[in-house]
Design a protein around this motif. Sequence first.
Motif, mmCIF file in Angstrom:
data_model
loop_
_atom_site.group_PDB
_atom_site.id
_atom_site.type_symbol
_atom_site.label_atom_id
_atom_site.label_comp_id
_atom_site.label_asym_id
_atom_site.label_seq_id
_atom_site.Cartn_x
_atom_site.Cartn_y
_atom_site.Cartn_z
ATOM 1 N N SER A 1 0.818 -1.217 0.000
ATOM 2 C CA SER A 1 0.000 0.000 0.000
ATOM 3 C C SER A 1 0.856 1.273 0.000
ATOM 4 N N ILE A 2 2.156 1.109 0.231
ATOM 5 C CA ILE A 2 3.038 2.290 0.223
ATOM 6 C C ILE A 2 3.077 2.936 -1.166
ATOM 7 N N LYS A 3 2.674 2.149 -2.179
ATOM 8 C CA LYS A 3 2.718 2.673 -3.555
ATOM 9 C C LYS A 3 1.764 3.850 -3.774
ATOM 10 N N ILE A 4 0.834 4.058 -2.811
ATOM 11 C CA ILE A 4 -0.039 5.239 -2.968
ATOM 12 C C ILE A 4 0.263 6.303 -1.902
ATOM 13 N N ASP A 5 1.331 6.087 -1.157
ATOM 14 C CA ASP A 5 1.766 7.067 -0.156
ATOM 15 C C ASP A 5 2.314 8.308 -0.891
ATOM 16 N N PRO A 6 2.003 9.508 -0.410
ATOM 17 C CA PRO A 6 2.505 10.721 -1.097
ATOM 18 C C PRO A 6 4.033 10.740 -1.252
ATOM 19 N N ARG A 7 4.775 10.169 -0.299
ATOM 20 C CA ARG A 7 6.236 10.173 -0.423
ATOM 21 C C ARG A 7 6.658 9.292 -1.604
ATOM 22 N N PHE A 8 5.976 8.122 -1.763
ATOM 23 C CA PHE A 8 6.256 7.217 -2.872
ATOM 24 C C PHE A 8 5.952 7.930 -4.201
ATOM 25 N N LEU A 9 4.817 8.623 -4.223
ATOM 26 C CA LEU A 9 4.405 9.293 -5.460
ATOM 27 C C LEU A 9 5.377 10.420 -5.838
ATOM 28 N N ALA A 10 5.968 11.057 -4.811
ATOM 29 C CA ALA A 10 6.950 12.117 -5.096
ATOM 30 C C ALA A 10 8.206 11.515 -5.734
ATOM 31 N N TYR A 11 8.663 10.351 -5.209
ATOM 32 C CA TYR A 11 9.808 9.672 -5.830
ATOM 33 C C TYR A 11 9.456 9.283 -7.273
ATOM 34 N N LYS A 12 8.229 8.813 -7.435
ATOM 35 C CA LYS A 12 7.808 8.344 -8.763
ATOM 36 C C LYS A 12 7.852 9.486 -9.775
ATOM 37 N N GLU A 13 7.392 10.651 -9.344
ATOM 38 C CA GLU A 13 7.389 11.814 -10.233
ATOM 39 C C GLU A 13 8.836 12.201 -10.605
ATOM 40 N N GLN A 14 9.688 12.228 -9.595
ATOM 41 C CA GLN A 14 11.093 12.622 -9.819
ATOM 42 C C GLN A 14 11.788 11.642 -10.776
ATOM 43 N N LEU A 15 11.596 10.339 -10.531
ATOM 44 C CA LEU A 15 12.288 9.332 -11.349
ATOM 45 C C LEU A 15 11.695 9.239 -12.751
ATOM 46 N N THR A 16 10.379 9.403 -12.841
ATOM 47 C CA THR A 16 9.730 9.349 -14.162
ATOM 48 C C THR A 16 10.299 10.456 -15.044
ATOM 49 N N GLU A 17 10.489 11.625 -14.447
ATOM 50 C CA GLU A 17 11.033 12.762 -15.197
ATOM 51 C C GLU A 17 12.464 12.460 -15.668
ATOM 52 N N LEU A 18 13.289 11.935 -14.742
ATOM 53 C CA LEU A 18 14.684 11.634 -15.074
ATOM 54 C C LEU A 18 14.778 10.602 -16.200
ATOM 55 N N ILE A 19 13.957 9.579 -16.099
ATOM 56 C CA ILE A 19 14.048 8.471 -17.053
ATOM 57 C C ILE A 19 13.451 8.863 -18.399
ATOM 58 N N ARG A 20 12.443 9.738 -18.354
ATOM 59 C CA ARG A 20 11.809 10.218 -19.576
ATOM 60 C C ARG A 20 12.820 10.994 -20.435
ATOM 61 N N GLU A 21 13.603 11.836 -19.781
ATOM 62 C CA GLU A 21 14.626 12.608 -20.513
ATOM 63 C C GLU A 21 15.570 11.660 -21.250
ATOM 64 N N GLU A 22 15.955 10.590 -20.568
ATOM 65 C CA GLU A 22 16.912 9.647 -21.165
ATOM 66 C C GLU A 22 16.265 8.825 -22.272
ATOM 67 N N SER A 23 15.009 8.420 -22.054
ATOM 68 C CA SER A 23 14.325 7.629 -23.087
ATOM 69 C C SER A 23 14.147 8.473 -24.344
ATOM 70 N N LEU A 24 13.842 9.769 -24.159
ATOM 71 C CA LEU A 24 13.679 10.657 -25.325
ATOM 72 C C LEU A 24 14.996 10.773 -26.086
ATOM 73 N N LYS A 25 16.095 10.917 -25.339
ATOM 74 C CA LYS A 25 17.416 11.020 -25.987
ATOM 75 C C LYS A 25 17.699 9.758 -26.788
ATOM 76 N N ALA A 26 17.394 8.602 -26.171
ATOM 77 C CA ALA A 26 17.654 7.319 -26.839
ATOM 78 C C ALA A 26 16.820 7.212 -28.112
ATOM 79 N N MET A 27 15.573 7.712 -28.052
ATOM 80 C CA MET A 27 14.684 7.617 -29.205
ATOM 81 C C MET A 27 15.198 8.511 -30.338
ATOM 82 N N MET A 28 15.634 9.715 -29.995
ATOM 83 C CA MET A 28 16.144 10.644 -31.008
ATOM 84 C C MET A 28 17.362 10.051 -31.698
ATOM 85 N N GLU A 29 18.176 9.338 -30.924
ATOM 86 C CA GLU A 29 19.390 8.752 -31.478
ATOM 87 C C GLU A 29 19.067 7.668 -32.503
ATOM 88 N N VAL A 30 18.000 6.891 -32.225
ATOM 89 C CA VAL A 30 17.610 5.804 -33.127
ATOM 90 C C VAL A 30 17.105 6.366 -34.448
#
Length: 264
Positions: free
Chosen positions: A234-263
Amino acid sequence: MKNPKVQVDRVTKIYTGNKKNAQVLALDTTNLTIMPNEFITILGPSGCGKSTLLRIVGGLEEQTTGHVYLDGEETFGPSSNRGMVFQAYSLFPWLTVEENIEFGLKTNEMTAAQRKELVHNYIDLVQLKGFEKHYPRQLSGGMQQRVAIARALANDPEILLLDEPFGALDNQTRTLMQELLLEIWEKSNKTILFITHDVEESIFLANRVIVMTSRPGRIKADIPIDLEHPRPYSIKIDPRFLAYKEQLTELIREESLKAMMEVK
Ligand SMILES: Nc1ncnc2c1ncn2[C@@H]1O[C@H](COP(=O)(O)OP(=O)(O)OP(=O)(O)O)[C@@H](O)[C@H]1O
């Protein structure tokens, strides 16, 4: 102050392709220190070198430059002090559940009775009691991965290395497997390095999430996860968990976009 369990020191990896002079820089200079009993997840876009890094730590791949130390000793090649579990089910199809778990123990100095007891302890741990005599083909994917985890743990490795072990499982089974692995880690206090490209999985399991850049892979961020243990699902809906999720989603999105542009 404890000594590190694993040190990855200025490791790089260049693969040489089939074509003449074709080289792929899969892993750029990487340093990583893993302390005893840490549960580290490595998160990165596809092709960023996650598996390469894990295989180098496991001794299955040789780095081009740099060093890997386990308990302060430089490592060369694989050994039973590093247990590995892969995404593809890697059990021996001709052996039963208990024989698969026992397989790596044969060379150890143990009596048959001691081996049997150990195997049954691990079968209990991964909740497969009643399936001892089953063959892999008679088990679901989740059950097969539980056998693979038990087999890796039965050798009492210094570190457990898992390469997207739940990647081929359906969502429901995957969630249950995450809970089981976390429970095992909480009980055993093993050191674990776990690769995933799933943001939620990386936060739920880890005490540190390492984010890698798109190829050539480097460590982009090292984020401690300050969430208590035992960690209920149930921690997956805890606000602290969601804050980590937002931060990491942003970081990983930047990298996935870079990888896609390269392809492109
Ligand atoms: N044996 C090899 N020979 C040549 N290139 C390789 C080899 N193994 C991996 N690569 C390349 O190195 C890069 C990193 O691969 P790696 O498998 O480590 O990435 P990954 O992050 O684990 O990817 P995925 O999440 O898709 O499994 C990729 O570009 C891949 O094509």
